[in-house]
Design a protein around this motif. Structure first.
Motif, PDB file in Angstrom:
ATOM      1  N   GLY A 176       0.810  -1.228   0.000  1.00  0.00           N
ATOM      2  CA  GLY A 176       0.000   0.000   0.000  1.00  0.00           C
ATOM      3  C   GLY A 176       0.836   1.268   0.000  1.00  0.00           C
ATOM      4  N   VAL A 177       2.148   1.135   0.158  1.00  0.00           N
ATOM      5  CA  VAL A 177       3.019   2.319   0.118  1.00  0.00           C
ATOM      6  C   VAL A 177       3.603   2.447  -1.283  1.00  0.00           C
ATOM      7  CG1 VAL A 177       5.204   3.308   0.922  1.00  0.00           C
ATOM      8  CG2 VAL A 177       3.587   2.360   2.566  1.00  0.00           C
ATOM      9  N   ARG A 178       3.491   3.640  -1.857  1.00  0.00           N
ATOM     10  CA  ARG A 178       4.053   3.879  -3.194  1.00  0.00           C
ATOM     11  C   ARG A 178       5.155   4.929  -3.077  1.00  0.00           C
ATOM     12  NH1 ARG A 178       2.202   6.916  -7.910  1.00  0.00           N
ATOM     13  NH2 ARG A 178       0.616   7.855  -6.588  1.00  0.00           N
ATOM     14  N   LEU A 179       6.377   4.495  -3.371  1.00  0.00           N
ATOM     15  CA  LEU A 179       7.517   5.424  -3.352  1.00  0.00           C
ATOM     16  C   LEU A 179       7.577   6.141  -4.689  1.00  0.00           C
ATOM     17  CD1 LEU A 179      10.317   3.238  -1.727  1.00  0.00           C
ATOM     18  CD2 LEU A 179       9.332   5.315  -0.767  1.00  0.00           C
ATOM     19  N   LEU A 180       7.741   7.446  -4.654  1.00  0.00           N
ATOM     20  CA  LEU A 180       7.734   8.223  -5.898  1.00  0.00           C
ATOM     21  C   LEU A 180       9.172   8.460  -6.365  1.00  0.00           C
ATOM     22  CD1 LEU A 180       4.964  10.585  -4.581  1.00  0.00           C
ATOM     23  CD2 LEU A 180       4.691   8.897  -6.398  1.00  0.00           C
ATOM     24  N   GLY A 181       9.449   8.050  -7.603  1.00  0.00           N
ATOM     25  CA  GLY A 181      10.790   8.228  -8.177  1.00  0.00           C
ATOM     26  C   GLY A 181      11.713   7.103  -7.775  1.00  0.00           C
ATOM     27  N   ALA A 182      12.713   6.884  -8.629  1.00  0.00           N
ATOM     28  CA  ALA A 182      13.686   5.824  -8.340  1.00  0.00           C
ATOM     29  C   ALA A 182      15.061   6.261  -8.852  1.00  0.00           C
ATOM     30  CB  ALA A 182      13.250   4.528  -9.017  1.00  0.00           C
ATOM     31  N   PRO A 183      15.555   7.371  -8.297  1.00  0.00           N
ATOM     32  CA  PRO A 183      16.831   7.863  -8.808  1.00  0.00           C
ATOM     33  C   PRO A 183      17.997   6.934  -8.443  1.00  0.00           C
ATOM     34  CG  PRO A 183      16.094   9.177  -6.930  1.00  0.00           C
ATOM     35  CD  PRO A 183      14.998   8.218  -7.231  1.00  0.00           C
ATOM     36  N   ALA A 184      18.959   6.820  -9.359  1.00  0.00           N
ATOM     37  CA  ALA A 184      20.119   5.948  -9.120  1.00  0.00           C
ATOM     38  C   ALA A 184      20.966   6.523  -7.982  1.00  0.00           C
ATOM     39  CB  ALA A 184      20.952   5.849 -10.388  1.00  0.00           C
ATOM     40  N   ARG A 185      21.157   7.834  -8.019  1.00  0.00           N
ATOM     41  CA  ARG A 185      21.941   8.471  -6.961  1.00  0.00           C
ATOM     42  C   ARG A 185      20.987   9.356  -6.166  1.00  0.00           C
ATOM     43  NH1 ARG A 185      26.736  12.697  -7.445  1.00  0.00           N
ATOM     44  NH2 ARG A 185      27.410  12.507  -5.276  1.00  0.00           N
ATOM     45  N   ARG A 186      20.933   9.153  -4.860  1.00  0.00           N
ATOM     46  CA  ARG A 186      19.943   9.911  -4.097  1.00  0.00           C
ATOM     47  C   ARG A 186      20.413  10.227  -2.684  1.00  0.00           C
ATOM     48  NH1 ARG A 186      14.730   6.378  -4.089  1.00  0.00           N
ATOM     49  NH2 ARG A 186      13.967   8.159  -2.934  1.00  0.00           N
ATOM     50  N   THR A 187      19.752  11.203  -2.101  1.00  0.00           N
ATOM     51  CA  THR A 187      19.974  11.549  -0.705  1.00  0.00           C
ATOM     52  C   THR A 187      19.031  10.677   0.136  1.00  0.00           C
ATOM     53  OG1 THR A 187      18.230  13.192  -0.711  1.00  0.00           O
ATOM     54  CG2 THR A 187      20.424  13.949  -1.396  1.00  0.00           C
ATOM     55  N   PRO A 188      19.182  10.656   1.467  1.00  0.00           N
ATOM     56  CA  PRO A 188      18.260   9.849   2.283  1.00  0.00           C
ATOM     57  C   PRO A 188      16.896  10.517   2.480  1.00  0.00           C
ATOM     58  CG  PRO A 188      19.956  10.823   3.674  1.00  0.00           C
ATOM     59  CD  PRO A 188      20.254  11.267   2.268  1.00  0.00           C
ATOM     60  N   THR A 189      16.291  10.894   1.356  1.00  0.00           N
ATOM     61  CA  THR A 189      14.978  11.561   1.368  1.00  0.00           C
ATOM     62  C   THR A 189      14.022  10.770   0.488  1.00  0.00           C
ATOM     63  OG1 THR A 189      15.978  13.732   1.740  1.00  0.00           O
ATOM     64  CG2 THR A 189      13.788  13.718   0.743  1.00  0.00           C
ATOM     65  N   VAL A 190      12.865  10.410   1.046  1.00  0.00           N
ATOM     66  CA  VAL A 190      11.887   9.670   0.254  1.00  0.00           C
ATOM     67  C   VAL A 190      10.544  10.398   0.287  1.00  0.00           C
ATOM     68  CG1 VAL A 190      12.927   7.374   0.471  1.00  0.00           C
ATOM     69  CG2 VAL A 190      11.368   8.185   2.257  1.00  0.00           C
ATOM     70  N   PHE A 191       9.786  10.191  -0.797  1.00  0.00           N
ATOM     71  CA  PHE A 191       8.501  10.863  -0.995  1.00  0.00           C
ATOM     72  C   PHE A 191       7.521   9.744  -1.316  1.00  0.00           C
ATOM     73  CE2 PHE A 191       6.287  14.322  -3.722  1.00  0.00           C
ATOM     74  CZ  PHE A 191       5.890  15.048  -2.616  1.00  0.00           C
ATOM     75  N   PHE A 192       6.475   9.604  -0.534  1.00  0.00           N
ATOM     76  CA  PHE A 192       5.613   8.432  -0.733  1.00  0.00           C
ATOM     77  C   PHE A 192       4.146   8.716  -0.391  1.00  0.00           C
ATOM     78  CE2 PHE A 192       4.992   7.221   3.759  1.00  0.00           C
ATOM     79  CZ  PHE A 192       6.058   7.875   4.387  1.00  0.00           C
ATOM     80  N   THR A 193       3.296   7.833  -0.914  1.00  0.00           N
ATOM     81  CA  THR A 193       1.878   7.893  -0.566  1.00  0.00           C
ATOM     82  C   THR A 193       1.493   6.555   0.062  1.00  0.00           C
ATOM     83  OG1 THR A 193       1.303   7.112  -2.775  1.00  0.00           O
ATOM     84  CG2 THR A 193       1.228   9.483  -2.430  1.00  0.00           C
ATOM     85  N   VAL A 194       0.418   6.580   0.819  1.00  0.00           N
ATOM     86  CA  VAL A 194      -0.131   5.346   1.393  1.00  0.00           C
ATOM     87  C   VAL A 194      -1.552   5.220   0.857  1.00  0.00           C
ATOM     88  CG1 VAL A 194      -0.767   4.157   3.533  1.00  0.00           C
ATOM     89  CG2 VAL A 194       1.251   5.666   3.504  1.00  0.00           C
ATOM     90  N   ASP A 195      -1.830   4.083   0.203  1.00  0.00           N
ATOM     91  CA  ASP A 195      -3.150   3.888  -0.420  1.00  0.00           C
ATOM     92  C   ASP A 195      -4.275   4.184   0.572  1.00  0.00           C
ATOM     93  OD1 ASP A 195      -1.955   3.139  -2.725  1.00  0.00           O
ATOM     94  OD2 ASP A 195      -2.369   0.984  -2.530  1.00  0.00           O
ATOM     95  N   GLY A 196      -5.237   4.971   0.126  1.00  0.00           N
ATOM     96  CA  GLY A 196      -6.437   5.212   0.934  1.00  0.00           C
ATOM     97  C   GLY A 196      -6.230   6.190   2.082  1.00  0.00           C
ATOM     98  N   GLU A 197      -5.053   6.761   2.202  1.00  0.00           N
ATOM     99  CA  GLU A 197      -4.798   7.694   3.322  1.00  0.00           C
ATOM    100  C   GLU A 197      -4.352   9.053   2.771  1.00  0.00           C
ATOM    101  OE1 GLU A 197      -5.252   7.019   6.495  1.00  0.00           O
ATOM    102  OE2 GLU A 197      -5.499   4.843   6.382  1.00  0.00           O
ATOM    103  N   ALA A 198      -4.916  10.119   3.290  1.00  0.00           N
ATOM    104  CA  ALA A 198      -4.452  11.451   2.890  1.00  0.00           C
ATOM    105  C   ALA A 198      -3.050  11.661   3.468  1.00  0.00           C
ATOM    106  CB  ALA A 198      -5.405  12.506   3.434  1.00  0.00           C
ATOM    107  N   PRO A 199      -2.131  12.236   2.667  1.00  0.00           N
ATOM    108  CA  PRO A 199      -0.759  12.448   3.169  1.00  0.00           C
ATOM    109  C   PRO A 199      -0.718  13.184   4.520  1.00  0.00           C
ATOM    110  CG  PRO A 199      -0.839  12.843   0.817  1.00  0.00           C
ATOM    111  CD  PRO A 199      -2.254  12.620   1.254  1.00  0.00           C
ATOM    112  N   ALA A 200      -1.581  14.197   4.675  1.00  0.00           N
ATOM    113  CA  ALA A 200      -1.573  14.947   5.948  1.00  0.00           C
ATOM    114  C   ALA A 200      -1.996  14.044   7.109  1.00  0.00           C
ATOM    115  CB  ALA A 200      -2.506  16.155   5.852  1.00  0.00           C
TER     116      ALA A 200
END
Ligand SMILES: Cc1ncc(COP(=O)(O)O)c(C=O)c1O
Length: 384
Positions: free
Chosen positions: A299-323
């Motif tokens: 149910g968690v969808r991670l947005l983007g899949a960069p090869a080189r990245r910082t320890p920062t992730v952006f994600f949604t959870v199915d059926g739940e408002a981000p806030a």
């Protein structure tokens, strides 16, 4: 395990702080430098023939030298300002005076609005065209070939980020800079998100101007602009008649917040003294734990899949408002944010609407146990 955690007094309250992309905790040396400046007898302004005035001048020079050492820049080309946003408006306003119809500016849909809107306004007011580069649709990295496709011999400036403040993608600054220079354009690099995570050497990267913010690298709320002294001198900025025309001082708008300059210098010294490979190794482990841990939650969808990245992730959870996800995590004393984080173009590209997504970002003071806590709490939200 976390690096130098005892140097960060703000971390002692039991909260797991995953709000680093919004601002890191200040390091003890930066806090001490502020107090020392305010109460140590050097509180003054430039220009008097007495010790406090001379020490205040030294505080500025030392801060410039420390920040230059951190970023691989020329100390004579280090300018301080209230924020990256304010400095970028100032630069774009000066660039605007050099533009006319037929000229072109390039921005990206990956960037924070602070590196988009000032250029958009400069284009609108000068009659120049604005080209917008999309990141790779899958990885969300800024691909040099996609930037190259928007360049031409009328491109004057290319504004892009060294790293995305939402998906953590680290971009190839050198390659993009070389492409821009090949058509005679200059580059303005937003290094706000990259600076605490990536060792930058602006001289070898060849960037024209780079902006960042000390509060993202363990220092105070203060913006930094770096560039070649000759370029900083060339830009036609608004200034008082009586203020200095010499070097980086020319950019000062009124009296500088010297206590913040002292703190920024101390934070830069801290990072320079901390061995970068140690930071990188720990942050690579944190990134892997975040991506693998959250990526495995149903149910968690991670947005983007960069090869080189910082320890920062952006994600949604199915059926739940981000806030609502952020609220649930806050109830567990886990600090994350929800929204677009001013990366308006990216939010639009991803179809996230005004609600955006959840952002969790670590720093080198984050422990792997805290990442486990975050993953467990997100799992509880996703499976309820
Ligand atoms: C990538 C990026 N650029 C620019 C900014 C704006 O920086 P400031 O708050 O110093 O204006 C931020 C702030 O979050 C950021 O993350």
């Amino acid at each position: 395990m976390a690096l130098n955690r005892d140097r960060f007094p703000g971390l002692c309250d039991g909260w797991a702080r995953f709000d680093a992309p919004g601002g890191t905790q200040p390091v003890d040396a930066a806090i001490a430098a502020t107090t020392e400046y305010l109460g140590g007898g050097a509180f003054a302004n430039y220009g008097g023939p007495f010790p406090a005035a001379r020490r205040t001048r030294e505080v500025t020079d030392r801060a410039r030298a420390s920040v230059a050492a951190l970023l691989g820049a020329d100390p004579e080309g280090v300018v301080f300002g209230p924020s990256m946003t304010a400095l970028t408006f100032r630069v774009a306003g000066a660039v605007e005076r050099t533009l006319g119809p037929g000229d072109q500016l390039v921005v990206t849909r990956l960037d924070h609005d602070a590196n988009v809107r000032p250029w958009e306004l400069a284009a609108e007011r000068s009659g120049a065209a604005l080209r917008v580069v999309d990141p790779d649709p899958v990885t969300l990295e800024l691909r040099p070939d996609l930037v190259a496709a928007e360049l031409c011999d009328r491109t004057r400036w290319v504004a892009f980020c060294a790293a995305s403040n939402v998906v953590g993608a680290v971009n190839d600054v050198r390659a993009i800079t070389e492409l821009a220079h090949a058509v005679g354009a200059r580059v303005y690099v937003d290094a706000v998100h990259a600076a605490p995570h990536v060792e930058l050497d602006l001289r070898s990267l060849g960037c024209d101007l780079v902006a960042c913010s000390a509060y993202k690298w363990y220092g105070p709320h203060l913006g930094v602009l770096c560039g070649a002294p000759a370029l900083l001198e060339e830009l036609a900025i608004d200034k008082l008649r009586a203020s200095s025309d010499a070097g980086a001082d020319r950019w000062d708008q009124g009296t500088q917040p010297f206590e913040l300059l002292a703190a920024a210098g101390a934070a830069a010294d801290y990072l320079v003294e901390t061995w970068w490979p140690q930071i990188t190794d720990h942050e690579v482990a944190l990134t892997r734990a975040l991506v693998e841990g959250l990526g495995a939650v149903s149910g968690v969808r991670l947005l983007g899949a960069p090869a080189r990245r910082t320890p920062t992730v952006f994600f949604t959870v199915d059926g739940e408002a981000p806030a609502a996800v952020a609220e649930r995590l806050a109830a567990e004393r886990i600090a994350v944010g929800a929204g677009s984080f001013y990366a308006l173009g990216l939010s639009e590209l991803l179809g996230l609407g005004a609600a955006g997504a959840v952002r969790a970002g670590a720093a080198h003071y984050t422990s792997l146990e805290e990442v486990e806590r975050l993953v467990a709490a997100v799992t509880a939200v996703a499976t309820r």
